[in-house]
Design an enzyme around this catalytic site. Sequence first.
Site, PDB file in Angstrom:
ATOM      1  N   PRO A   9       0.798  -1.221   0.000  1.00 52.99           N
ATOM      2  CA  PRO A   9       0.000   0.000   0.000  1.00 52.99           C
ATOM      3  C   PRO A   9       0.834   1.275   0.000  1.00 52.99           C
ATOM      4  CG  PRO A   9      -0.829  -1.528   1.632  1.00 52.99           C
ATOM      5  CD  PRO A   9       0.451  -2.103   1.105  1.00 52.99           C
ATOM      6  N   ASN A  10       0.359   2.224  -0.762  1.00 56.16           N
ATOM      7  CA  ASN A  10       0.883   3.587  -0.860  1.00 56.16           C
ATOM      8  C   ASN A  10       2.209   3.707  -1.585  1.00 56.16           C
ATOM      9  OD1 ASN A  10      -1.319   4.818   0.560  1.00 56.16           O
ATOM     10  ND2 ASN A  10      -0.483   3.874   2.401  1.00 56.16           N
ATOM     11  N   ARG A  17       4.951  11.254  -2.169  1.00 58.56           N
ATOM     12  CA  ARG A  17       4.588  11.028  -0.771  1.00 58.56           C
ATOM     13  C   ARG A  17       5.815  11.186   0.126  1.00 58.56           C
ATOM     14  NH1 ARG A  17       3.904   5.372   2.166  1.00 58.56           N
ATOM     15  NH2 ARG A  17       3.280   6.145   4.202  1.00 58.56           N
ATOM     16  N   TYR A  22      10.921   9.099   2.011  1.00 53.82           N
ATOM     17  CA  TYR A  22      10.952   7.997   1.045  1.00 53.82           C
ATOM     18  C   TYR A  22      11.738   8.294  -0.229  1.00 53.82           C
ATOM     19  CZ  TYR A  22       7.251   6.178   4.027  1.00 53.82           C
ATOM     20  OH  TYR A  22       6.535   5.729   5.100  1.00 53.82           O
ATOM     21  N   ASN A  73       8.081  -5.467  -0.209  1.00 51.44           N
ATOM     22  CA  ASN A  73       7.927  -4.264   0.601  1.00 51.44           C
ATOM     23  C   ASN A  73       6.440  -4.163   0.852  1.00 51.44           C
ATOM     24  OD1 ASN A  73       7.677  -1.764   1.753  1.00 51.44           O
ATOM     25  ND2 ASN A  73       8.973  -0.704   0.284  1.00 51.44           N
ATOM     26  N   ALA A  76       2.898  -0.708   5.252  1.00 50.46           N
ATOM     27  CA  ALA A  76       2.287  -0.796   6.580  1.00 50.46           C
ATOM     28  C   ALA A  76       1.743  -2.191   6.883  1.00 50.46           C
ATOM     29  CB  ALA A  76       1.174   0.244   6.710  1.00 50.46           C
ATOM     30  N   GLU A  97      12.362  -9.328   2.980  1.00 54.28           N
ATOM     31  CA  GLU A  97      11.553  -8.178   3.383  1.00 54.28           C
ATOM     32  C   GLU A  97      12.400  -6.926   3.210  1.00 54.28           C
ATOM     33  OE1 GLU A  97      10.034  -6.152   7.529  1.00 54.28           O
ATOM     34  OE2 GLU A  97      10.110  -8.341   7.460  1.00 54.28           O
ATOM     35  N   HIS A  99      12.359  -2.353   3.120  1.00 56.59           N
ATOM     36  CA  HIS A  99      11.697  -1.071   3.366  1.00 56.59           C
ATOM     37  C   HIS A  99      12.616   0.054   2.935  1.00 56.59           C
ATOM     38  CE1 HIS A  99       8.667  -3.119   5.757  1.00 56.59           C
ATOM     39  NE2 HIS A  99       9.671  -3.812   6.275  1.00 56.59           N
ATOM     40  N   ARG A 106      11.662   4.678  13.505  1.00 59.64           N
ATOM     41  CA  ARG A 106      10.374   5.360  13.364  1.00 59.64           C
ATOM     42  C   ARG A 106       9.456   5.015  14.540  1.00 59.64           C
ATOM     43  NH1 ARG A 106       8.158   4.828   7.521  1.00 59.64           N
ATOM     44  NH2 ARG A 106       6.800   6.455   8.347  1.00 59.64           N
ATOM     45  N   ARG A 110       5.954   0.419  14.160  1.00 63.44           N
ATOM     46  CA  ARG A 110       6.646  -0.055  12.957  1.00 63.44           C
ATOM     47  C   ARG A 110       7.823  -0.979  13.286  1.00 63.44           C
ATOM     48  NH1 ARG A 110       4.615   3.005   8.646  1.00 63.44           N
ATOM     49  NH2 ARG A 110       3.869   5.057   9.273  1.00 63.44           N
TER      50      ARG A 110
END
Length: 147
Positions: A9-10, A17, A22, A73, A76, A97, A99, A106, A110
């Site tokens: 998502p996103n 964003r 990012y 990735n 969330a 995994e 990110h 953070r 998270r």
Amino acid sequence: MRILVLHGPNLNLLGSREPGLYGRDTLTEIDAELQQQAERLGAELVCFQSNHEGALVDRIQQAAGEVDGVLINAGALTHTSIAIRDALLGVKLPFVELHLSNVHAREEFRHRSYLADKAVGVICGFGPISYYLALEGMVAHLRSSEL
């Protein structure tokens, strides 16, 4: 060697964003560079992005017998989705995994990943380079498994 790259998502909003967190690279740019890197490494990539947990689960299940490994990735969903964890375990494919941001620097929520303990490796905090490091790691893992 074929690898599925899953963007959660996103991630379709990359470039606009929170660029301070990012980066300014778009998902299209990241995928294009990743494709070039894969070619140099002798791998083929299939990239998929969805904002929907079920679509990601469906794509993971579809990957069985189609790819040799997964880069994910999950955004969330990393911190909430037992369904994605179960799908990855169900297809028995090695996965990395990753990110863009350092999730451990953070918010507290998270810091917990439902994927990390089953992953071949976890890469975070290097912006778009996290994808490239994950790809190199997965290719090395798959090659060592062939021996």
